[in-house]
Design an enzyme around this catalytic site. Structure first.
Site, PDB file in Angstrom:
ATOM      1  N   ALA A 149      63.847  25.675  20.737  1.00  0.00           N
ATOM      2  CA  ALA A 149      63.241  25.714  22.074  1.00  0.00           C
ATOM      3  C   ALA A 149      61.861  25.054  22.049  1.00  0.00           C
ATOM      4  O   ALA A 149      61.551  24.220  22.903  1.00  0.00           O
ATOM      5  CB  ALA A 149      63.132  27.161  22.556  1.00  0.00           C
ATOM      6  N   GLU A 168      53.329  27.026  14.109  1.00  0.00           N
ATOM      7  CA  GLU A 168      54.509  27.636  13.498  1.00  0.00           C
ATOM      8  C   GLU A 168      54.062  28.635  12.424  1.00  0.00           C
ATOM      9  O   GLU A 168      53.276  28.300  11.550  1.00  0.00           O
ATOM     10  CB  GLU A 168      55.402  26.527  12.920  1.00  0.00           C
ATOM     11  CG  GLU A 168      56.561  26.976  12.068  1.00  0.00           C
ATOM     12  CD  GLU A 168      57.448  28.036  12.721  1.00  0.00           C
ATOM     13  OE1 GLU A 168      57.956  27.790  13.819  1.00  0.00           O
ATOM     14  OE2 GLU A 168      57.612  29.115  12.117  1.00  0.00           O
ATOM     15  N   ASN A 176      65.522  30.324  13.627  1.00  0.00           N
ATOM     16  CA  ASN A 176      66.948  30.662  13.584  1.00  0.00           C
ATOM     17  C   ASN A 176      67.831  29.497  13.998  1.00  0.00           C
ATOM     18  O   ASN A 176      69.013  29.469  13.668  1.00  0.00           O
ATOM     19  CB  ASN A 176      67.237  31.862  14.473  1.00  0.00           C
ATOM     20  CG  ASN A 176      66.750  33.110  13.788  1.00  0.00           C
ATOM     21  OD1 ASN A 176      66.957  33.288  12.604  1.00  0.00           O
ATOM     22  ND2 ASN A 176      66.077  33.947  14.529  1.00  0.00           N
ATOM     23  N   GLY A 181      74.727  27.700  13.010  1.00  0.00           N
ATOM     24  CA  GLY A 181      75.765  26.679  12.808  1.00  0.00           C
ATOM     25  C   GLY A 181      75.549  25.473  13.706  1.00  0.00           C
ATOM     26  O   GLY A 181      76.212  24.451  13.550  1.00  0.00           O
ATOM     27  N   ALA A 291      50.559  32.552  15.780  1.00  0.00           N
ATOM     28  CA  ALA A 291      49.744  32.868  16.959  1.00  0.00           C
ATOM     29  C   ALA A 291      49.562  34.372  16.984  1.00  0.00           C
ATOM     30  O   ALA A 291      50.508  35.115  16.687  1.00  0.00           O
ATOM     31  CB  ALA A 291      50.460  32.421  18.215  1.00  0.00           C
ATOM     32  N   ASP A 357      56.794  38.503  17.951  1.00  0.00           N
ATOM     33  CA  ASP A 357      55.349  38.338  18.244  1.00  0.00           C
ATOM     34  C   ASP A 357      55.104  37.849  19.671  1.00  0.00           C
ATOM     35  O   ASP A 357      54.192  38.323  20.342  1.00  0.00           O
ATOM     36  CB  ASP A 357      54.700  37.308  17.292  1.00  0.00           C
ATOM     37  CG  ASP A 357      54.850  37.677  15.832  1.00  0.00           C
ATOM     38  OD1 ASP A 357      55.535  38.673  15.535  1.00  0.00           O
ATOM     39  OD2 ASP A 357      54.290  36.958  14.985  1.00  0.00           O
ATOM     40  N   ARG A 416      81.575  39.655  20.290  1.00  0.00           N
ATOM     41  CA  ARG A 416      80.930  40.019  19.024  1.00  0.00           C
ATOM     42  C   ARG A 416      80.653  41.517  18.946  1.00  0.00           C
ATOM     43  O   ARG A 416      80.806  42.124  17.892  1.00  0.00           O
ATOM     44  CB  ARG A 416      79.611  39.261  18.890  1.00  0.00           C
ATOM     45  CG  ARG A 416      79.821  37.798  18.670  1.00  0.00           C
ATOM     46  CD  ARG A 416      78.517  37.048  18.704  1.00  0.00           C
ATOM     47  NE  ARG A 416      78.757  35.664  18.337  1.00  0.00           N
ATOM     48  CZ  ARG A 416      77.829  34.726  18.304  1.00  0.00           C
ATOM     49  NH1 ARG A 416      76.581  35.046  18.611  1.00  0.00           N
ATOM     50  NH2 ARG A 416      78.110  33.502  17.946  1.00  0.00           N
ATOM     51  N   ALA A 570      73.424  30.156  22.532  1.00  0.00           N
ATOM     52  CA  ALA A 570      71.993  30.179  22.197  1.00  0.00           C
ATOM     53  C   ALA A 570      71.456  28.753  22.177  1.00  0.00           C
ATOM     54  O   ALA A 570      70.363  28.484  22.676  1.00  0.00           O
ATOM     55  CB  ALA A 570      71.762  30.840  20.847  1.00  0.00           C
TER      56      ALA A 570
END
Ligand code: ADP
Length: 587
Positions: A149, A168, A176, A181, A291, A357, A416, A570
């Site tokens: 994202a 980062e 993730n 995959g 951050a 966070d 799931r 996702a």
């Protein structure tokens, strides 16, 4: 005296270590040749080589390695890349992959030694110098998190002419997204058209809403579904992501196959290409820099405070802040705060940086949160480490699940949460995935994910044999029941109906070897809850009003997946909303 000076001078000439920026570069004096070093990594041996040409270190390469994909592998690649750029041993460990980092650093040092570098020379080259990170920065847009994202947002904002800084927490980009995959659901793709599969944004929207028990925000789901095709075309044409031509995956809960799968079936392809594009657009990424606070003045976000080691860093962002720091699946305390079921018993598929966070920081600014108790558990993970198993994607090609008694207990293509809850009710909270050559030859999961397969074999979590009975004996499963189950299932395959569990998706028999059996267990995977946003990815406060100049995208957001996120959604979510956040903030 003169003699001593000459000796010192020639020593300096031969082994000259020339200061280059903030690193010490090995300039000359090495013996030409090709060198090799083998070190113990986290999962096995790491073999590195070095070519020395005209007395200079030309290129180091990783020849063989077995480190964990998505972390160790990327860590050692990053260190070797850094070495090749600086030709210096001033290399930092990658947070979370210290053993792999140390192994490759030792390997590089050994190679330099073999090539004739002296102890002194090595020491100088290893000397830690001032870090490049400054105390304060000013930019147009600051983005928290370099996952899918954050990087998508960064690219769009930079394309619109903004000066962008991404910070980062980890030493590597990807989060993730990197360890996923990489499958992305797209309605109306060329892949679908080539296979005469009819799909539409409306169908995708309906599948997603239904799978989340109609608890998602329909407006956001619509944005995701309507923009999926554009997101995929952007990845292909602008970012140059390669998707496998011969694979179109149908994850559980989707009414048609609609997931494009990147080459290698790993998020690495997405992250590498997104990062490359972002760097080309002069986006600055500050690693190891979490951050800790978002600044606000008169109700608008103005920048952030971050940490680098003990150093405080202030970043002023004239156009605002985008939160893209991912979910909280690896933060046990936070999981328990919102849903006491997901306690220490669960391992997680998420990286150690999925600590929520961004959610905590946004909340301090008055952001509204939603759906925080909806935590997804992924059904087919490594029972020892919690890591998601990609070999187990054979399930999507038709593999079935049995319990210790040798009986099926669930629709293997169900949601799931349904599968995970069903597994938790079986003996030892584990299950076994079973398939044969008919299924293996479709997806070739043990070949595509060969490293994972071999590793699980060595850990006795997967077993293969030409004899079906052998499979059950290997894991102490009741042979008679097991054989009965397989025969019964094969009879269902012929009619493509499953009177026992209403299995959906692919129906393939389990009749011809080689046969495979894999032990699996569920792990926490995705946190559906998070920050409330509108269709422009603007953060909404508790009074339902926009917090000015504050945007959020990706897993940190709540309301897109309802109670349950579908496989492949996702990546659609993070690319679609990451791009929107990047565009909107620069409007
Ligand atoms: P998404 O799929 O939403 O992009 P990812 O998990 O792929 O989420 O990426 C989120 C990224 O944010 C990860 O790389 C993670 O290390 C990073 N991150 C998490 N917390 C912070 C923080 N406080 N500051 C900076 N980066 C963070």
């Amino acid at each position: 005296m003169r003699k001593i000076t000459t000796i010192i001078l020639s020593f300096i000439m031969i082994l000259s270590l020339v200061a280059c920026g903030n690193t010490k570069k090995v300039e000359s004096g090495l013996k030409d040749g090709q060198y090799k070093s083998i070190q113990d990594g986290h999962n096995g041996k790491i073999e590195v080589s070095l070519e020395v040409k005209n007395g200079k270190a030309e290129k180091a390469e990783i020849i063989k390695q077995d480190e964990t994909p998505g972390l160790g592998t990327e860590a050692i690649e990053k260190i070797v890349k850094q070495f090749n750029e600086d030709k210096s041993l001033n290399l930092d460990d990658v947070t979370g992959a210290t053993v792999s980092s140390k192994a490759v650093k030792n390997g590089l040092k050994d190679l330099m030694k073999q090539a004739g570098a002296t102890e002194e020379m090595l020491k100088t080259s290893e000397k830690k110098t001032e870090r490049k990170i400054k105390d304060s920065y000013e930019c147009d847009v600051v983005i928290i998190g370099a996952g899918g994202a954050g990087l998508s947002a960064a690219i769009e904002a930079a394309e619109n002419g903004a000066k962008v800084i991404v910070i980062e927490k980890a030493s590597l980009a990807g989060g993730n997204t990197l360890v996923s995959g990489g499958g992305i659901n797209v309605a109306g793709s060329k892949h679908q058209k080539d296979r005469n599969i009819e799909d539409s944004a409306q169908k995708f929207y309906e599948d997603t809403l239904k799978a989340g028990d109609n608890m998602a925000d329909p407006k956001l789901v619509k944005v995701m579904a309507d923009n999926s095709l554009d997101a995929a075309n952007w990845l292909i044409n602008d970012i140059h992501v390669e998707f496998m031509e011969d694979r179109l995956q149908q994850f559980g809960g989707h009414s048609v196959p609609r997931a494009l799968v990147p080459v290698g079936n790993k998020g690495t392809e997405l992250i590498n290409k997104l990062l490359k594009k972002a760097e080309k657009l002069n986006v600055e990424v500050l690693y190891d820099t979490p951050a800790v606070e978002i600044f606000e003045e008169k109700g608008a976000a103005t920048g952030i405070k971050a940490k680098n080691g003990n150093k405080d860093i202030n970043i002023k962002a004239n156009k605002g802040v985008i939160i893209a720091s991912g979910g909280f699946a690896s933060n046990v305390e936070m999981r328990k705060k919102y849903n006491k079921n997901y306690d220490e018993r669960f391992k997680t598929t998420a990286t150690q940086f999925s600590t929520g966070d961004g959610i905590v920081m946004a909340e301090k600014l008055g952001a509204k949160l939603r759906d925080m108790d909806y935590i997804q558990v992924y059904p087919t993970c490594n029972p020892k480490t919690g890591i998601i198993s990609y070999v187990a994607n054979s399930r999507f090609d038709g593999a079935i699940l049995v319990n210790q008694k040798g009986e099926r207990f669930v629709n293997e293509m169900g949601r799931r949460d349904e599968i995970s809850n069903a597994i938790l009710k079986q003996d030892d909270s584990v299950a076994y995935l079973v398939w044969g050559n008919e299924i293996e030859s479709v997806g070739k999961m043990t070949e595509i994910h060969k490293k994972e397969f071999e590793k699980m074999e060595s850990e006795d979590l997967i077993y293969s044999s030409d004899n079906l009975e052998d499979l059950s004996k290997h894991f102490n499963i009741n042979v008679e029941n097991f054989t009965k189950t397989i025969n019964k299932f094969n009879s269902y395959v012929e009619k493509e109906t499953d009177p026992d569990f209403d299995k959906t998706g692919a129906f393939k028999p389990i009749k011809t070897g080689k046969f495979y059996i894999q032990k699996i267990a569920p792990s926490t995977h995705h946190t559906m809850g998070g920050i409330v946003i509108n269709e422009k990815a603007q953060v909404i406060n508790k009074d339902g009003k926009v917090i000015k100049n504050l945007y959020a995208a990706g897993e940190v957001v709540g309301g897109i997946h309802g109670t349950n996120r579908l496989g492949g959604n996702a990546i659609t979510d993070i690319i679609v909303f990451g791009r929107i956040a990047g565009k909107e903030i620069t409007k």
